[in-house]
Design an enzyme around this catalytic site. Structure first.
Site, PDB file in Angstrom:
ATOM      1  N   THR A 112       0.831  -1.200   0.000  1.00  0.00           N
ATOM      2  CA  THR A 112       0.000   0.000   0.000  1.00  0.00           C
ATOM      3  C   THR A 112       0.868   1.253   0.000  1.00  0.00           C
ATOM      4  O   THR A 112       0.623   2.192  -0.764  1.00  0.00           O
ATOM      5  CB  THR A 112      -0.910   0.010   1.237  1.00  0.00           C
ATOM      6  OG1 THR A 112      -1.713  -1.170   1.240  1.00  0.00           O
ATOM      7  CG2 THR A 112      -1.818   1.221   1.238  1.00  0.00           C
ATOM      8  N   THR A 113       1.899   1.266   0.845  1.00  0.00           N
ATOM      9  CA  THR A 113       2.787   2.424   0.927  1.00  0.00           C
ATOM     10  C   THR A 113       3.574   2.605  -0.367  1.00  0.00           C
ATOM     11  O   THR A 113       3.989   3.719  -0.698  1.00  0.00           O
ATOM     12  CB  THR A 113       3.741   2.276   2.124  1.00  0.00           C
ATOM     13  OG1 THR A 113       2.964   1.965   3.290  1.00  0.00           O
ATOM     14  CG2 THR A 113       4.534   3.534   2.376  1.00  0.00           C
TER      15      THR A 113
ATOM     16  N   TYR B 181     -13.228  -4.032  -1.621  1.00  0.00           N
ATOM     17  CA  TYR B 181     -14.409  -3.575  -2.360  1.00  0.00           C
ATOM     18  C   TYR B 181     -15.448  -4.673  -2.504  1.00  0.00           C
ATOM     19  O   TYR B 181     -16.490  -4.628  -1.870  1.00  0.00           O
ATOM     20  CB  TYR B 181     -14.048  -2.974  -3.727  1.00  0.00           C
ATOM     21  CG  TYR B 181     -15.268  -2.353  -4.397  1.00  0.00           C
ATOM     22  CD1 TYR B 181     -15.844  -1.209  -3.873  1.00  0.00           C
ATOM     23  CD2 TYR B 181     -15.846  -2.940  -5.510  1.00  0.00           C
ATOM     24  CE1 TYR B 181     -16.977  -0.660  -4.444  1.00  0.00           C
ATOM     25  CE2 TYR B 181     -16.982  -2.387  -6.092  1.00  0.00           C
ATOM     26  CZ  TYR B 181     -17.542  -1.253  -5.559  1.00  0.00           C
ATOM     27  OH  TYR B 181     -18.668  -0.724  -6.120  1.00  0.00           O
TER      28      TYR B 181
ATOM     29  N   TYR C  44      -2.472 -10.222   4.923  1.00  0.00           N
ATOM     30  CA  TYR C  44      -2.502  -8.817   5.353  1.00  0.00           C
ATOM     31  C   TYR C  44      -3.935  -8.456   5.698  1.00  0.00           C
ATOM     32  O   TYR C  44      -4.790  -8.372   4.818  1.00  0.00           O
ATOM     33  CB  TYR C  44      -1.948  -7.921   4.242  1.00  0.00           C
ATOM     34  CG  TYR C  44      -1.879  -6.445   4.591  1.00  0.00           C
ATOM     35  CD1 TYR C  44      -1.981  -5.976   5.896  1.00  0.00           C
ATOM     36  CD2 TYR C  44      -1.683  -5.500   3.584  1.00  0.00           C
ATOM     37  CE1 TYR C  44      -1.905  -4.641   6.204  1.00  0.00           C
ATOM     38  CE2 TYR C  44      -1.603  -4.142   3.876  1.00  0.00           C
ATOM     39  CZ  TYR C  44      -1.717  -3.720   5.178  1.00  0.00           C
ATOM     40  OH  TYR C  44      -1.642  -2.384   5.473  1.00  0.00           O
TER      41      TYR C  44
ATOM     42  N   ARG D  13      -8.979  -0.421   5.461  1.00  0.00           N
ATOM     43  CA  ARG D  13      -8.750  -0.176   4.039  1.00  0.00           C
ATOM     44  C   ARG D  13      -9.671  -1.020   3.166  1.00  0.00           C
ATOM     45  O   ARG D  13     -10.112  -0.574   2.106  1.00  0.00           O
ATOM     46  CB  ARG D  13      -7.294  -0.523   3.682  1.00  0.00           C
ATOM     47  CG  ARG D  13      -6.283   0.514   4.092  1.00  0.00           C
ATOM     48  CD  ARG D  13      -5.912   1.387   2.903  1.00  0.00           C
ATOM     49  NE  ARG D  13      -4.824   2.292   3.207  1.00  0.00           N
ATOM     50  CZ  ARG D  13      -4.352   3.188   2.364  1.00  0.00           C
ATOM     51  NH1 ARG D  13      -4.858   3.292   1.142  1.00  0.00           N
ATOM     52  NH2 ARG D  13      -3.375   3.998   2.708  1.00  0.00           N
TER      53      ARG D  13
ATOM     54  N   LYS E  79       0.283 -10.044   8.658  1.00  0.00           N
ATOM     55  CA  LYS E  79       0.502  -8.640   9.001  1.00  0.00           C
ATOM     56  C   LYS E  79      -0.823  -8.141   9.543  1.00  0.00           C
ATOM     57  O   LYS E  79      -1.771  -7.926   8.784  1.00  0.00           O
ATOM     58  CB  LYS E  79       0.942  -7.842   7.770  1.00  0.00           C
ATOM     59  CG  LYS E  79       1.099  -6.348   8.024  1.00  0.00           C
ATOM     60  CD  LYS E  79       1.371  -5.586   6.729  1.00  0.00           C
ATOM     61  CE  LYS E  79       1.459  -4.091   6.983  1.00  0.00           C
ATOM     62  NZ  LYS E  79       1.636  -3.313   5.723  1.00  0.00           N
TER      63      LYS E  79
ATOM     64  N   ILE F 215       5.857  -4.548  10.070  1.00  0.00           N
ATOM     65  CA  ILE F 215       5.992  -4.083   8.695  1.00  0.00           C
ATOM     66  C   ILE F 215       5.592  -2.620   8.737  1.00  0.00           C
ATOM     67  O   ILE F 215       4.432  -2.288   8.962  1.00  0.00           O
ATOM     68  CB  ILE F 215       5.144  -4.907   7.724  1.00  0.00           C
ATOM     69  CG1 ILE F 215       5.650  -6.357   7.701  1.00  0.00           C
ATOM     70  CG2 ILE F 215       5.183  -4.308   6.316  1.00  0.00           C
ATOM     71  CD1 ILE F 215       4.839  -7.297   6.842  1.00  0.00           C
TER      72      ILE F 215
END
Length: 296
Positions: free
Chosen positions: A48-49, A111, A137, A142, A165, A207
């Site tokens: 994502t980052t 989504y 994750y 999100r 994570k 992380i």
């Protein structure tokens, strides 16, 4: 340690962009060296980052290939390969394995989301098609999709599903997960603000977004916790909490990319639809970095 993907601090590394929006590989190489030279224990690319959501498929695969080549086995490389389309996630995961990644990081479907039974089918399908370890994750803020403890207990039966994570913010649920899974599932914090707590509970580290800006400090904080020096580690967690909050004062990775530019790296802007920080937000970031002595 050989049985784990990594221990300590893995950086969720930003992807530098040129003015025309293309990936700036020269600067990306500088960032990778900066991280490794300052003690980062693993590199997590195309997460994502790293703005994976706005990378094309070709860019996504090329960034992974570049990361593996540049790191050159100095630390583990973990490739973000998650998707809300199961077959594509499996294909991207195979590409990462062929590129030489040491593990993959696979976010829950977003989504369209799915049920708990859908998560089991989704992750087992991917894990069946690779031979490197998978880190799940879980970041429902999100994705709108949360992995429950009982689902973790089922997923960790797969030999390639090695870790999670965890970023659901629910430490009580994490305790139940750890009780159900035991040593079949390694746990990493997915939130810098909970890095100490999760590691002290038996996790293996973090992380981290913070590690982009403070790689050495994040590494030390995690090593202290792993060694049982909880008081010293927690003092560091408390000390850096204001900076951590500032790095999440806007949509990730907007603030951390702005911070890296202020540190002298040419990381460029985020790709649309992410917008630059407001003037007041940017000024607050500058003052925060000055307070910590990161910039003058």
């Amino acid at each position: 340690m050989a049985d784990h993907i990594f221990t300590g601090s893995a950086v969720a590394i930003v992807t530098p962009m040129n003015k025309d929006g293309s990936v700036n590989y020269e600067e990306y190489g500088r960032l990778i060296d900066f991280q490794i030279n300052n003690g980062t224990d693993a590199i997590v690319a195309t997460g994502t980052t790293g703005e994976s959501a706005t990378l094309s498929v070709e860019e996504h695969c090329e960034v992974i290939r570049y990361t593996v080549k540049k790191v050159n086995k100095r630390v583990p490389v973990i490739a973000g390969t998650g998707s809300n389309e199961t077959h594509f996630a499996a294909e991207l995961s195979r590409e990462a394995e062929q590129a030489g990644a040491d593990a993959i990081l696979s976010v829950t479907p977003y989504y369209n989301k799915t049920s708990q039974s859908g998560l089991i089918r989704h992750y087992n399908y991917i894990a069946d098609r690779i031979s490197i370890p998978m880190i799940l994750y879980n970041v429902p803020s999100r994705t709108g999709c949360n992995i429950k403890p009982e689902t973790y207990a089922e997923l960790c039966k797969h030999p390639n599903i090695k870790a999670t994570k965890e970023a659901n913010g629910d430490l009580s649920a994490l305790v139940r997960t750890m009780a159900l899974c035991g040593d079949q599932l390694d746990v990493y914090s997915g939130e810098d603000s909970q890095a100490f707590a999760i590691t002290a509970m038996g996790g293996l580290g973090v992380i981290s977004v913070l590690a982009n800006v403070c790689p050495k400090e994040t590494h030390v904080m995690m090593q202290l916790a792993l060694e049982g020096s909880f008081k010293r580690s927690f003092e560091m967690q408390k000390y850096y909490i204001e900076l951590i909050d500032m790095l999440f004062s806007d949509v990730n990775p907007i603030p951390v990319k702005a911070a890296m530019n202020l540190l002298g790296f040419n990381c460029g802007p985020c790709r649309m639809p992410l917008a630059p920080m407001s003037e007041s937000g940017y000024n607050a970031l500058v003052e925060c970095l000055k307070k910590y002595g990161i910039i003058r």
